[in-house]
Design a protein around this motif. Sequence first.
Motif, PDB file in Angstrom:
ATOM      1  N   MET A  17       0.839  -1.197   0.000  1.00 22.18           N
ATOM      2  CA  MET A  17       0.000   0.000   0.000  1.00 22.18           C
ATOM      3  C   MET A  17       0.876   1.250   0.000  1.00 22.18           C
ATOM      4  SD  MET A  17      -2.691   1.313   2.928  1.00 22.18           S
ATOM      5  CE  MET A  17      -1.358   1.430   4.111  1.00 22.18           C
ATOM      6  N   VAL A  18       1.928   1.244   0.815  1.00 23.80           N
ATOM      7  CA  VAL A  18       2.831   2.383   0.883  1.00 23.80           C
ATOM      8  C   VAL A  18       3.538   2.570  -0.466  1.00 23.80           C
ATOM      9  CG1 VAL A  18       4.938   3.281   1.953  1.00 23.80           C
ATOM     10  CG2 VAL A  18       3.170   2.231   3.377  1.00 23.80           C
ATOM     11  N   ALA A  19       4.064   1.500  -1.024  1.00 18.18           N
ATOM     12  CA  ALA A  19       4.760   1.581  -2.312  1.00 18.18           C
ATOM     13  C   ALA A  19       3.844   2.123  -3.404  1.00 18.18           C
ATOM     14  CB  ALA A  19       5.294   0.206  -2.699  1.00 18.18           C
ATOM     15  N   ASP A  20       2.612   1.646  -3.433  1.00 21.74           N
ATOM     16  CA  ASP A  20       1.659   2.095  -4.443  1.00 21.74           C
ATOM     17  C   ASP A  20       1.334   3.587  -4.283  1.00 21.74           C
ATOM     18  OD1 ASP A  20       1.606  -0.457  -5.492  1.00 21.74           O
ATOM     19  OD2 ASP A  20      -0.284  -1.023  -4.516  1.00 21.74           O
ATOM     20  N   ALA A  21       1.344   4.079  -3.053  1.00 23.21           N
ATOM     21  CA  ALA A  21       1.088   5.503  -2.810  1.00 23.21           C
ATOM     22  C   ALA A  21       2.281   6.368  -3.212  1.00 23.21           C
ATOM     23  CB  ALA A  21       0.753   5.736  -1.331  1.00 23.21           C
ATOM     24  N   LEU A  22       3.492   5.822  -3.096  1.00 18.91           N
ATOM     25  CA  LEU A  22       4.702   6.592  -3.395  1.00 18.91           C
ATOM     26  C   LEU A  22       5.020   6.665  -4.882  1.00 18.91           C
ATOM     27  CD1 LEU A  22       7.047   5.381  -0.532  1.00 18.91           C
ATOM     28  CD2 LEU A  22       5.628   7.443  -0.612  1.00 18.91           C
ATOM     29  N   LYS A  23       4.665   5.643  -5.618  1.00 13.20           N
ATOM     30  CA  LYS A  23       5.031   5.594  -7.039  1.00 13.20           C
ATOM     31  C   LYS A  23       4.595   6.842  -7.806  1.00 13.20           C
ATOM     32  CE  LYS A  23       4.835   3.014 -11.312  1.00 13.20           C
ATOM     33  NZ  LYS A  23       4.443   1.824 -12.022  1.00 13.20           N
ATOM     34  N   PRO A  24       3.329   7.278  -7.723  1.00 13.29           N
ATOM     35  CA  PRO A  24       2.942   8.457  -8.504  1.00 13.29           C
ATOM     36  C   PRO A  24       3.639   9.736  -8.043  1.00 13.29           C
ATOM     37  CG  PRO A  24       1.094   7.692  -7.162  1.00 13.29           C
ATOM     38  CD  PRO A  24       2.179   6.670  -7.043  1.00 13.29           C
ATOM     39  N   VAL A  25       3.969   9.838  -6.772  1.00 19.96           N
ATOM     40  CA  VAL A  25       4.667  11.028  -6.271  1.00 19.96           C
ATOM     41  C   VAL A  25       6.055  11.109  -6.911  1.00 19.96           C
ATOM     42  CG1 VAL A  25       5.628  12.149  -4.222  1.00 19.96           C
ATOM     43  CG2 VAL A  25       3.394  11.026  -4.095  1.00 19.96           C
ATOM     44  N   LEU A  26       6.744   9.978  -6.952  1.00 18.66           N
ATOM     45  CA  LEU A  26       8.081   9.948  -7.559  1.00 18.66           C
ATOM     46  C   LEU A  26       8.005  10.129  -9.068  1.00 18.66           C
ATOM     47  CD1 LEU A  26       9.577   7.065  -5.407  1.00 18.66           C
ATOM     48  CD2 LEU A  26      10.188   9.498  -5.290  1.00 18.66           C
ATOM     49  N   ARG A  85      22.154   4.065  -5.207  1.00 18.92           N
ATOM     50  CA  ARG A  85      21.752   4.830  -4.025  1.00 18.92           C
ATOM     51  C   ARG A  85      20.468   4.182  -3.516  1.00 18.92           C
ATOM     52  NH1 ARG A  85      20.779  10.122  -6.734  1.00 18.92           N
ATOM     53  NH2 ARG A  85      20.685   8.781  -8.537  1.00 18.92           N
ATOM     54  N   TYR A  86      20.171   4.387  -2.241  1.00 12.57           N
ATOM     55  CA  TYR A  86      18.970   3.743  -1.710  1.00 12.57           C
ATOM     56  C   TYR A  86      18.365   4.503  -0.535  1.00 12.57           C
ATOM     57  CZ  TYR A  86      21.355   1.919   2.456  1.00 12.57           C
ATOM     58  OH  TYR A  86      22.023   1.804   3.653  1.00 12.57           O
ATOM     59  N   GLY A 115      27.715  -1.843  -0.375  1.00 15.46           N
ATOM     60  CA  GLY A 115      28.304  -0.628  -0.918  1.00 15.46           C
ATOM     61  C   GLY A 115      27.347   0.404  -1.462  1.00 15.46           C
ATOM     62  N   ALA A 116      26.040   0.165  -1.362  1.00  9.18           N
ATOM     63  CA  ALA A 116      25.081   1.170  -1.819  1.00  9.18           C
ATOM     64  C   ALA A 116      25.161   2.392  -0.907  1.00  9.18           C
ATOM     65  CB  ALA A 116      23.669   0.577  -1.818  1.00  9.18           C
ATOM     66  N   LYS A 117      24.862   3.553  -1.464  1.00 13.69           N
ATOM     67  CA  LYS A 117      24.952   4.809  -0.712  1.00 13.69           C
ATOM     68  C   LYS A 117      23.559   5.253  -0.284  1.00 13.69           C
ATOM     69  CE  LYS A 117      28.954   5.879  -3.483  1.00 13.69           C
ATOM     70  NZ  LYS A 117      28.983   4.521  -4.021  1.00 13.69           N
ATOM     71  N   LYS A 118      23.371   5.378   1.026  1.00  8.97           N
ATOM     72  CA  LYS A 118      22.058   5.744   1.558  1.00  8.97           C
ATOM     73  C   LYS A 118      21.751   7.208   1.297  1.00  8.97           C
ATOM     74  CE  LYS A 118      21.060   4.445   5.734  1.00  8.97           C
ATOM     75  NZ  LYS A 118      20.581   4.246   7.112  1.00  8.97           N
ATOM     76  N   VAL A 119      20.529   7.453   0.864  1.00 13.74           N
ATOM     77  CA  VAL A 119      20.022   8.804   0.648  1.00 13.74           C
ATOM     78  C   VAL A 119      19.065   9.106   1.790  1.00 13.74           C
ATOM     79  CG1 VAL A 119      18.656  10.276  -0.873  1.00 13.74           C
ATOM     80  CG2 VAL A 119      20.214   8.575  -1.851  1.00 13.74           C
ATOM     81  N   GLY A 120      19.369  10.122   2.574  1.00 19.78           N
ATOM     82  CA  GLY A 120      18.496  10.497   3.686  1.00 19.78           C
ATOM     83  C   GLY A 120      18.551   9.500   4.824  1.00 19.78           C
ATOM     84  N   GLU A 121      17.670   9.684   5.763  1.00 17.70           N
ATOM     85  CA  GLU A 121      17.567   8.806   6.930  1.00 17.70           C
ATOM     86  C   GLU A 121      16.466   7.774   6.703  1.00 17.70           C
ATOM     87  OE1 GLU A 121      19.578   8.837   9.647  1.00 17.70           O
ATOM     88  OE2 GLU A 121      20.703  10.344   8.515  1.00 17.70           O
ATOM     89  N   ILE A 141       8.589  11.217   1.803  1.00 21.73           N
ATOM     90  CA  ILE A 141       9.068  11.139   0.423  1.00 21.73           C
ATOM     91  C   ILE A 141       9.271  12.511  -0.202  1.00 21.73           C
ATOM     92  CG2 ILE A 141       6.887  11.038  -0.883  1.00 21.73           C
ATOM     93  CD1 ILE A 141       9.849   8.648  -1.372  1.00 21.73           C
ATOM     94  N   GLU A 142       8.578  13.511   0.311  1.00 21.68           N
ATOM     95  CA  GLU A 142       8.723  14.859  -0.232  1.00 21.68           C
ATOM     96  C   GLU A 142      10.159  15.351  -0.124  1.00 21.68           C
ATOM     97  OE1 GLU A 142       6.592  16.629  -2.094  1.00 21.68           O
ATOM     98  OE2 GLU A 142       5.303  14.857  -1.972  1.00 21.68           O
ATOM     99  N   GLY A 143      10.808  15.095   0.985  1.00 19.69           N
ATOM    100  CA  GLY A 143      12.202  15.484   1.155  1.00 19.69           C
ATOM    101  C   GLY A 143      13.140  14.525   0.441  1.00 19.69           C
ATOM    102  N   TRP A 144      12.818  13.238   0.499  1.00 14.93           N
ATOM    103  CA  TRP A 144      13.697  12.220  -0.080  1.00 14.93           C
ATOM    104  C   TRP A 144      13.815  12.366  -1.588  1.00 14.93           C
ATOM    105  CZ3 TRP A 144      13.531   7.827  -3.264  1.00 14.93           C
ATOM    106  CH2 TRP A 144      14.587   6.951  -3.124  1.00 14.93           C
ATOM    107  N   LYS A 145      12.695  12.634  -2.245  1.00 18.28           N
ATOM    108  CA  LYS A 145      12.685  12.671  -3.718  1.00 18.28           C
ATOM    109  C   LYS A 145      13.577  13.771  -4.266  1.00 18.28           C
ATOM    110  CE  LYS A 145       8.628  15.585  -4.344  1.00 18.28           C
ATOM    111  NZ  LYS A 145       7.238  15.638  -4.773  1.00 18.28           N
TER     112      LYS A 145
END
Length: 148
Positions: A17-26, A85-86, A115-121, A141-145
Amino acid sequence: MATILILVGTESGNAQMVADALKPVLSDAGHAVDVTDKAATFADLQAHDVLLVVCATHGSGDIPTNILPLVETLEREKSDLSGHRYGVIALGDMTYQDTFCGGGKKVDQVLELCGAKKVGERLEVDASTQPLADEEALAWIEGWKTQV
């Protein structure tokens, strides 16, 4: 813009549910976005430069069974994710203090190990105080994107 793969680790559907809500924002921010709950190998990640993991926790802080093969493979093979990045959104329940968000925390550790580089907290959503995990994730996600 980034090519983002949202990796879903879910048992009851909340992470989906969370993933489906984030996809259109991204997508609206100009990113190319795919969502999967079936990634199982390093090769499944290669077409994307950014990974966003939305991972529930079940049992005793366990990773959901659908994403467990991927995490175990990455950890065992120490796959080189240095070009990725992740971000991680971990879902849990604080009434289980010792294992709170354990699934997401473990995935976070494995991605870092590879070795992936984290984006944000990492966002940790507590189901005992926030029954609608997508609301908190949509705010995060607003800040992360803007960082990817």
